[in-house]
Every structure is written in structure tokens, then in C-alpha cells.
Motif scaffolding. Sequence first.
Motif, PDB file in Angstrom:
ATOM      1  N   LEU A  14       0.772  -1.219   0.022  1.00 56.63           N
ATOM      2  CA  LEU A  14      -0.053  -0.122  -0.139  1.00 56.63           C
ATOM      3  C   LEU A  14       0.861   1.157   0.065  1.00 56.63           C
ATOM      4  CD1 LEU A  14      -2.135  -1.371   3.022  1.00 56.63           C
ATOM      5  CD2 LEU A  14      -2.834  -1.273   0.579  1.00 56.63           C
ATOM      6  N   LYS A  15       0.269   2.262  -0.527  1.00 59.60           N
ATOM      7  CA  LYS A  15       0.844   3.603  -0.650  1.00 59.60           C
ATOM      8  C   LYS A  15       0.274   4.444   0.615  1.00 59.60           C
ATOM      9  CE  LYS A  15       3.642   3.570  -4.524  1.00 59.60           C
ATOM     10  NZ  LYS A  15       5.023   3.028  -4.231  1.00 59.60           N
ATOM     11  N   THR A  16       1.156   4.977   1.494  1.00 59.99           N
ATOM     12  CA  THR A  16       0.227   5.756   2.695  1.00 59.99           C
ATOM     13  C   THR A  16       0.826   7.306   2.472  1.00 59.99           C
ATOM     14  OG1 THR A  16       1.846   5.536   4.329  1.00 59.99           O
ATOM     15  CG2 THR A  16       0.031   3.777   4.027  1.00 59.99           C
ATOM     16  N   THR A  17       0.266   7.975   3.262  1.00 64.68           N
ATOM     17  CA  THR A  17       0.368   9.376   3.470  1.00 64.68           C
ATOM     18  C   THR A  17       1.991   9.363   4.003  1.00 64.68           C
ATOM     19  OG1 THR A  17      -0.867   9.351   5.505  1.00 64.68           O
ATOM     20  CG2 THR A  17      -1.782  10.431   3.442  1.00 64.68           C
ATOM     21  N   GLY A  18       2.508  10.406   3.850  1.00 66.31           N
ATOM     22  CA  GLY A  18       3.892  10.268   4.271  1.00 66.31           C
ATOM     23  C   GLY A  18       4.800   9.599   3.248  1.00 66.31           C
ATOM     24  N   GLY A  19       4.543   9.280   2.188  1.00 61.93           N
ATOM     25  CA  GLY A  19       5.269   9.045   1.053  1.00 61.93           C
ATOM     26  C   GLY A  19       5.793   7.433   1.180  1.00 61.93           C
ATOM     27  N   ARG A  20       5.173   6.723   2.057  1.00 64.94           N
ATOM     28  CA  ARG A  20       5.371   5.290   2.476  1.00 64.94           C
ATOM     29  C   ARG A  20       4.931   4.586   1.644  1.00 64.94           C
ATOM     30  NH1 ARG A  20       5.078   3.656   7.976  1.00 64.94           N
ATOM     31  NH2 ARG A  20       3.152   4.568   7.969  1.00 64.94           N
ATOM     32  N   THR A  21       5.814   3.233   1.479  1.00 62.84           N
ATOM     33  CA  THR A  21       5.228   1.941   0.924  1.00 62.84           C
ATOM     34  C   THR A  21       5.152   1.115   2.100  1.00 62.84           C
ATOM     35  OG1 THR A  21       5.624   2.537  -1.269  1.00 62.84           O
ATOM     36  CG2 THR A  21       5.233   0.453  -0.795  1.00 62.84           C
ATOM     37  N   ASP A  95      -6.013   2.399  -7.726  1.00 63.24           N
ATOM     38  CA  ASP A  95      -6.361   1.158  -8.730  1.00 63.24           C
ATOM     39  C   ASP A  95      -7.218   0.284  -7.815  1.00 63.24           C
ATOM     40  OD1 ASP A  95      -4.819   0.009  -6.485  1.00 63.24           O
ATOM     41  OD2 ASP A  95      -3.260  -0.700  -7.674  1.00 63.24           O
ATOM     42  N   GLU A  96      -7.896   0.586  -6.567  1.00 65.57           N
ATOM     43  CA  GLU A  96      -8.664   0.000  -6.067  1.00 65.57           C
ATOM     44  C   GLU A  96      -8.489  -1.448  -5.503  1.00 65.57           C
ATOM     45  OE1 GLU A  96     -12.162  -0.187  -8.587  1.00 65.57           O
ATOM     46  OE2 GLU A  96     -12.331   1.883  -8.382  1.00 65.57           O
ATOM     47  N   ALA A  97      -7.013  -2.042  -5.559  1.00 65.73           N
ATOM     48  CA  ALA A  97      -6.610  -3.043  -5.140  1.00 65.73           C
ATOM     49  C   ALA A  97      -7.060  -3.551  -3.815  1.00 65.73           C
ATOM     50  CB  ALA A  97      -5.268  -3.293  -5.067  1.00 65.73           C
ATOM     51  N   LEU A  98      -6.960  -2.607  -2.716  1.00 61.42           N
ATOM     52  CA  LEU A  98      -7.362  -2.882  -1.306  1.00 61.42           C
ATOM     53  C   LEU A  98      -8.916  -2.826  -1.093  1.00 61.42           C
ATOM     54  CD1 LEU A  98      -6.389  -3.084   1.549  1.00 61.42           C
ATOM     55  CD2 LEU A  98      -6.248  -0.553   1.794  1.00 61.42           C
ATOM     56  N   ARG A 100     -11.180  -3.597  -3.474  1.00 66.54           N
ATOM     57  CA  ARG A 100     -11.591  -4.867  -3.955  1.00 66.54           C
ATOM     58  C   ARG A 100     -11.195  -6.196  -3.086  1.00 66.54           C
ATOM     59  NH1 ARG A 100     -14.186  -3.830  -8.227  1.00 66.54           N
ATOM     60  NH2 ARG A 100     -13.426  -2.073  -9.728  1.00 66.54           N
ATOM     61  N   ALA A 101     -10.000  -5.837  -2.619  1.00 65.73           N
ATOM     62  CA  ALA A 101      -9.633  -7.159  -1.517  1.00 65.73           C
ATOM     63  C   ALA A 101     -10.695  -7.198  -0.438  1.00 65.73           C
ATOM     64  CB  ALA A 101      -8.349  -6.996  -0.999  1.00 65.73           C
ATOM     65  N   PHE A 102     -11.307  -6.151   0.106  1.00 65.65           N
ATOM     66  CA  PHE A 102     -12.104  -6.219   1.160  1.00 65.65           C
ATOM     67  C   PHE A 102     -13.620  -5.898   0.731  1.00 65.65           C
ATOM     68  CE2 PHE A 102      -8.287  -5.818   3.509  1.00 65.65           C
ATOM     69  CZ  PHE A 102      -8.783  -6.297   4.608  1.00 65.65           C
ATOM     70  N   ASP A 103     -13.971  -6.153  -0.592  1.00 68.73           N
ATOM     71  CA  ASP A 103     -15.217  -6.115  -1.101  1.00 68.73           C
ATOM     72  C   ASP A 103     -15.983  -4.894  -0.729  1.00 68.73           C
ATOM     73  OD1 ASP A 103     -17.246  -6.996  -2.862  1.00 68.73           O
ATOM     74  OD2 ASP A 103     -18.120  -8.245  -1.248  1.00 68.73           O
ATOM     75  N   VAL A 104     -15.349  -3.720  -1.005  1.00 69.59           N
ATOM     76  CA  VAL A 104     -16.056  -2.376  -0.456  1.00 69.59           C
ATOM     77  C   VAL A 104     -16.355  -1.759  -2.038  1.00 69.59           C
ATOM     78  CG1 VAL A 104     -15.196  -2.430   1.721  1.00 69.59           C
ATOM     79  CG2 VAL A 104     -14.117  -1.004  -0.260  1.00 69.59           C
ATOM     80  N   ILE A 105     -16.187  -2.156  -3.095  1.00 67.25           N
ATOM     81  CA  ILE A 105     -16.823  -1.290  -4.052  1.00 67.25           C
ATOM     82  C   ILE A 105     -18.249  -1.986  -4.388  1.00 67.25           C
ATOM     83  CG2 ILE A 105     -16.533  -0.903  -6.762  1.00 67.25           C
ATOM     84  CD1 ILE A 105     -14.155   0.411  -4.807  1.00 67.25           C
ATOM     85  N   LYS A 106     -19.020  -1.046  -4.554  1.00 70.10           N
ATOM     86  CA  LYS A 106     -20.351  -1.362  -4.670  1.00 70.10           C
ATOM     87  C   LYS A 106     -20.989  -0.380  -5.662  1.00 70.10           C
ATOM     88  CE  LYS A 106     -20.281  -4.129  -1.206  1.00 70.10           C
ATOM     89  NZ  LYS A 106     -20.219  -5.886  -1.377  1.00 70.10           N
TER      90      LYS A 106
END
Length: 162
Positions: A14-21, A95-98, A100-106
Motif C-alpha cells: 500500500l501507498k500511505t501518506t508520508g510517502g511510505r510503501t 487502482d482499487e486493489a485494497l 476490491r480485496a475487502f469487497d467495498v466497491i459497490k
Amino acid sequence: MTPTLGDPIPDLELKTTGGRTVQLSDYRGQQLVLYFYPKASTPGCTQEGQDFRDAADAFTAADTLILGASRDGLKAQENFKAKQGFPFDLIADPDEALCRAFDVIKLKKMYGKESLGVERSTFLIDATGVLRQEWRAVKVKGHVEEVLAAALALEARALIRQ
């Protein structure tokens, strides 16, 4: 494969705030609240984030980390976090990977138009990376208090087992 209660969560990068992966597994060793919201800097999402922000010390006391996630890009997430003073990171998931992994796209309807969007959802993950509780189609009012109560109860059960 969407995790169900009692399953390990997927270990995505994941890409998070603070520019971290980061990887979700980086957060093992403490409980994790992963909350999904439709769009940064909109009224409901701002209120939800502020509620988590205002309860952050209580979550920390319950050995629980908070992460917020949406389909927004990193710049929008950075601006949202800075403007609201969130003490936790936000995940950029364009890219919706996370999602979709948690099935929150409805499929959502607004003003008679249908579109795919993020369903406001929250997941409580234990210190070993196992999904312990989920809330879907969340209403903002009172939600953070409910999640905090669940995090405290989960922490108490973990302490009893030790």
C-alpha cells in the motif's frame, strides 16, 4: 479473495501518506482498524475521519492503530490528512486493489444515476492479522464509539489469553 471473520487479511502493498510503501503485515503485533470511505474532503468522510481523530488516544490505549483508505490519489490523501490533523495514515488506493480485496466497491445510486463507489466500511483486525469484526454500509454518527468498544473488548480478550 475477500476475508471473512476469522480469516487472515490479505497482505497487500500500500501507498500511505508520508510517502511510505507498506504491507498490511507491517502492522502485526497490534490491533488495526482499517476504515474505508468514499472520498477525501467530503462532509461525511470528513466527519468520520474527525471522529477517529478525536478518539485516536483511546484507540492507542487499546493498542489499536487506525488506517483510513479510499480510492483517492496520494496528493488528495496528504491534503485531507494535513487539513484535518489526522494522527494516523491514509491509504491511497486509486487502482482499487485494497478496496476490491475487502469487497467495498459497490453499485451506488445518486440523483438517479448508478456508479461504482466505495461503501463506507470498517474492519477490526487482531494483532495476528486475522479479521475479527466488520461493519458495512456504515452510518457515521456513533460509529467510532462502536468500533472503539469492539477494539477494547478484543484487546481485553487478547490480554486474558496471554
